[in-house]
Design a protein around this motif. Sequence first.
Motif, PDB file in Angstrom:
ATOM      1  N   SER A  98       0.821  -1.223   0.000  1.00 44.44           N
ATOM      2  CA  SER A  98       0.000   0.000   0.000  1.00 44.44           C
ATOM      3  C   SER A  98       0.853   1.271   0.000  1.00 44.44           C
ATOM      4  N   GLU A  99       0.256   2.318  -0.562  1.00 41.24           N
ATOM      5  CA  GLU A  99       0.902   3.634  -0.633  1.00 41.24           C
ATOM      6  C   GLU A  99      -0.145   4.687  -0.295  1.00 41.24           C
ATOM      7  N   PRO A 100       0.262   5.933  -0.074  1.00 39.83           N
ATOM      8  CA  PRO A 100      -0.743   6.944   0.275  1.00 39.83           C
ATOM      9  C   PRO A 100      -1.895   7.008  -0.744  1.00 39.83           C
ATOM     10  N   ASP A 101      -1.603   6.836  -2.040  1.00 42.93           N
ATOM     11  CA  ASP A 101      -2.661   6.910  -3.058  1.00 42.93           C
ATOM     12  C   ASP A 101      -3.043   5.546  -3.613  1.00 42.93           C
ATOM     13  N   GLU A 105       6.941   5.889  -1.501  1.00 42.67           N
ATOM     14  CA  GLU A 105       6.482   5.904  -0.116  1.00 42.67           C
ATOM     15  C   GLU A 105       5.453   4.793   0.070  1.00 42.67           C
ATOM     16  N   CYS A 154       2.696   2.931   2.786  1.00 43.19           N
ATOM     17  CA  CYS A 154       1.829   3.399   3.870  1.00 43.19           C
ATOM     18  C   CYS A 154       1.121   2.211   4.527  1.00 43.19           C
ATOM     19  N   TRP A 155       0.830   2.321   5.813  1.00 42.70           N
ATOM     20  CA  TRP A 155       0.109   1.287   6.563  1.00 42.70           C
ATOM     21  C   TRP A 155       0.914   0.002   6.685  1.00 42.70           C
ATOM     22  N   GLN A 187       4.527   4.336   8.040  1.00 39.46           N
ATOM     23  CA  GLN A 187       4.885   4.824   6.705  1.00 39.46           C
ATOM     24  C   GLN A 187       6.358   4.465   6.491  1.00 39.46           C
TER      25      GLN A 187
END
Length: 385
Positions: free
Chosen positions: A130-133, A157, A159-160, A213
């Motif tokens: 996963s990533e921010p978007d 980057e 994320c989670w 992150q």
Amino acid sequence: MGHVFRTEQQQMAVDGLKRFLDAEIDSLFNKEYRDRFVPRDVMAAVMRKLTEFGLVSGVVSEANGGLGLDWLTTLMLFEEVATTSSDLSVPVLINSFGAHLLEKLAPPHLKERYLPGLLSGDNFVSMGISEPDVGSNVLEIKTRAHRDGDHWVINGEKCWISNGSYSDFLICTCRTSHDPRRGLTHILIDRKDHGYEVRDIHKIALNSQSTAQIFLNDVRVPVTNTIGGEGEALKNTLALFERSRVFVAAQGLGTARRALEEAVRYSKERRQHGKVIAGHQLIAGMLAEMATHVDAARLLTYRAAEMIEAGVPAEMEAAMAKYFACEAAVTIARQAVQIHGGNGVTREFLVEKLAREAIVTPIPEGTTQIQQLIIGRALTGVSAF
Ligand SMILES: Cc1cc2nc3c(=O)[nH]c(=O)nc-3n(C[C@H](O)[C@H](O)[C@H](O)COP(=O)(O)OP(=O)(O)OC[C@H]3O[C@@H](n4cnc5c(N)ncnc54)[C@H](O)[C@@H]3O)c2cc1C
């Protein structure tokens, strides 16, 4: 019949683990570190003990240093961990699937270097998809790895990422080309050798373990750290999801089961209107509904595990288990709070924590909506993705 009856061996394994969890883990995670971050050395000490019971080590064959348990037995053990502590179940789950991926897909030099630490409980892996978007649609991954001679240079980057701040290495899903189906590659990044920045994320629950992150800035990794072949990560991730979703289903099942256990206990102690509340028909009805849903969640979860063990495709059954067990956990934990009345929303009782943890489970490893889309596609042959 494994989903109805346990073999003698399975029962002994579950009983032995449960005795250990009750004696050494329950109060550590639910009292001492309740909602507080468990330091890495404490988490590693717990993981070392759990691997002796077959957690993490169970999913790897004896030939590669594991215990080589079947998936159903491993899942039964995992259910006990999740019933004791959802927080603890996360590193167990991530290390199990990191170890499974390494065993099945990594080249020998990576297996030799990274499997032993996971099997002993000393090391932690993170799985970075996963990533921010980028959440439900893995195809949109942006973290880029480009070739520079015999190295990958990685920027992006994540994320989670569970285990983030504990992690010794990250199995990172990177974009290596624009090909829609073959543009993603798994690359192992060793934290000591190549470095990545980690920042923990504070959440509604599950704060005793790390969700983080991860920032990757010009990280140079040898091309030999590629896992499963260039362009193969999408196919390999989808295959892994079938198994890992059943484990997240067992995580939801564990939370639901603990909420039921707490509610049963409380209903036999608390007195109102001249009798214990268990003697009120509406409370008995609520407990009956909770127990029936816990068992239904277990049957769906164990069925999917048995199919996987038998080598039968189980995409729809894994999705059903994840969907049902995690949504059941939310409902059952709320009912457990209700049965506790005002006490249920205080920190004096576990059900408050369970309700917050339950809310998280329908999100990772494919949200409830994604599981519904998978089930719909299996039923009709028409994809709504
Ligand atoms: C505690 C925790 C641990 C995690 N650990 C990891 C980890 O270790 N590694 C990792 O890579 N990721 C991890 N994740 C990330 C997790 O996999 C994602 O959160 C999940 O895939 C959902 O993505 P999203 O949060 O971006 O939500 P989104 O994809 O943005 O979805 C938002 C909402 O839209 C819905 N939605 C999206 N697409 C559709 C559609 N086509 N039709 C209908 N509804 C749709 C979703 O169901 C959801 O309700 C973790 C998440 C949590 C909360």
